[in-house]
Design an enzyme around this catalytic site. Structure first.
Site: not given
Ligand code: NCD
Ligand code: ZN
Length: 348
Positions: A14, A16, A100, A137, A175, A248
């Site tokens: 996971h 970003h 997702k 999520h 998460h 995450d």
């Molecule tokens: C994530 C993001 O910033 O894209 N933020 C987070 O707090 N984890 C989004 C997410 O996965 O919930």
């Molecule tokens: Zn995330």
């Protein structure tokens, strides 16, 4: 007692990566240690169609540092209007590894998410048929539900009914931050697993709020009480194949975090492997680290573990991590565990 540990090259289930300058700036932090990562599709606008995923994948590969063989595992962002045939085609072409599910409004850039799970049942039925995983999520967005209860309520109201109505659908609770999330995974005998972040093994809600608000500890799902952190930590270090790493890691620039309305997300890509070795060492569970970072995830997603290895070493001196990663989009603060860490990645 271990001082060095050689493990199969890890994956991040996971992650970003964003786009543009941010992508270019932070991608090396992941490719340095990780072989693959499941890439979150919550860009603006989101990665909705197979064509979007194809183009985003090309941008990621173009941003990879020279000489790395990092493999981004793409996902599609599920919306009320997602076409089941486009999803099936993307999967059979090997373009995506998961879809997702964001409840609309649950987190950063989730406005186009699913407004009611009933709207996406045709897509989910198709996914169950072809063996494609749904990454979830798992938080309700109902304004009446306290933010600290949103994960537990989601399990009762959405996740469990979905699993009962479509038991053949492979699902990942992403998460997880609560004992409820851990217990739910343990109650399921097949087709369900959970990813766990690095930071939720280390911080509880006191770290976020006591002695002043710490914007760099704010993420979603928000850190919970200590008893929940311990339940999640026990699940991670237990070696149980239903739990694996999904960092995450979610970069936001400092001005966007240190603000009157700060963005959610902790950036842990840089020091995750060191922090995990520290956590597993503290819990006398270093023999299970490889399962958590490198073996359990591929098993759930029907993939082989990576070929390479990495070596972790415990040194006498605390490891110094960069405080920030400087990108052309602005500075991104690296997660600070608030304690000295002695494990470092020696070579990959
Ligand atoms: C994530 C993001 O910033 O894209 N933020 C987070 O707090 N984890 C989004 C997410 O996965 O919930
Ligand atoms: Zn995330």
């Amino acid at each position: 007692m271990y001082n060095t540990l050689k493990i199969t090259r890890p994956d991040d289930w996971h992650l970003h990566l964003r786009d543009g300058d941010m992508l270019k700036g932070i991608l090396p932090e992941t490719t340095r240690h990780f072989g693959r990562a499941i890439i979150m599709p919550n860009l603006v606008p989101p990665v909705i169609t197979s064509n979007d995923a194809k183009r985003y994948r090309e941008r990621i590969l173009a941003a990879c540092p020279h000489g790395t063989d990092f493999k981004p595992l793409m996902t599609l962002y599920l919306t009320d209007k997602t076409d089941p045939n486009d999803v099936a085609l993307a999967f059979s072409d090997g373009l995506i590894n998961a879809v997702k599910y964001y409840p609309a409004g649950a987190t950063t850039n989730s406005d186009s998410g699913v407004t009611n799970i009933k709207n996406v049942m045709p897509v989910l039925e198709k996914m169950a048929e072809i063996g494609l995983t749904l990454c979830i999520h798992g938080e309700v967005t109902d304004p009446d539900i306290d933010i600290f209860d949103r994960e537990a309520v989601f399990i009762d109201r959405v996740l469990n009914p979905l699993r009962i109505s479509l038991p053949e659908l492979k699902t990942t609770s992403e998460h997880i931050t609560t004992k409820n999330g851990v217990d739910y995974v343990k109650s399921q005998s097949k087709n369900h697993a959970a990813s766990i972040t690095t930071h939720h093994l280390i911080i509880n809600r006191n770290h976020l709020l006591v002695g002043g608000i710490k914007p760099h500890y704010y993420c979603l799902p928000v850190a919970k009480r200590e008893e929940h952190r311990l339940a999640v930590r026990n699940a991670a270090t237990s070696g149980d194949s239903r739990f694996f790493l999904g960092t995450d890691s979610a970069p936001h620039t400092d001005p966007n975090k240190e603000s009157g309305c700060g963005c959610a997300g902790c950036f842990t890509a840089t020091n995750t492997m060191s922090l995990l070795a520290h956590v597993f060492d503290e819990d006398d569970a270093l023999e299970n680290l490889e399962k958590f970072t490198s073996l359990n995830g591929p098993k759930h997603y029907g993939l082989k573990p990576n070929n390479g290895t990495i070596v972790l070493e415990k040194s006498d001196e605390p490891v110094q991590f960069p405080e920030k990663i400087h990108t052309n989009d602005g500075p991104v603060t690296v997660f600070n565990p608030g304690q000295e860490i002695f494990w470092k990645v020696k070579k990959t």
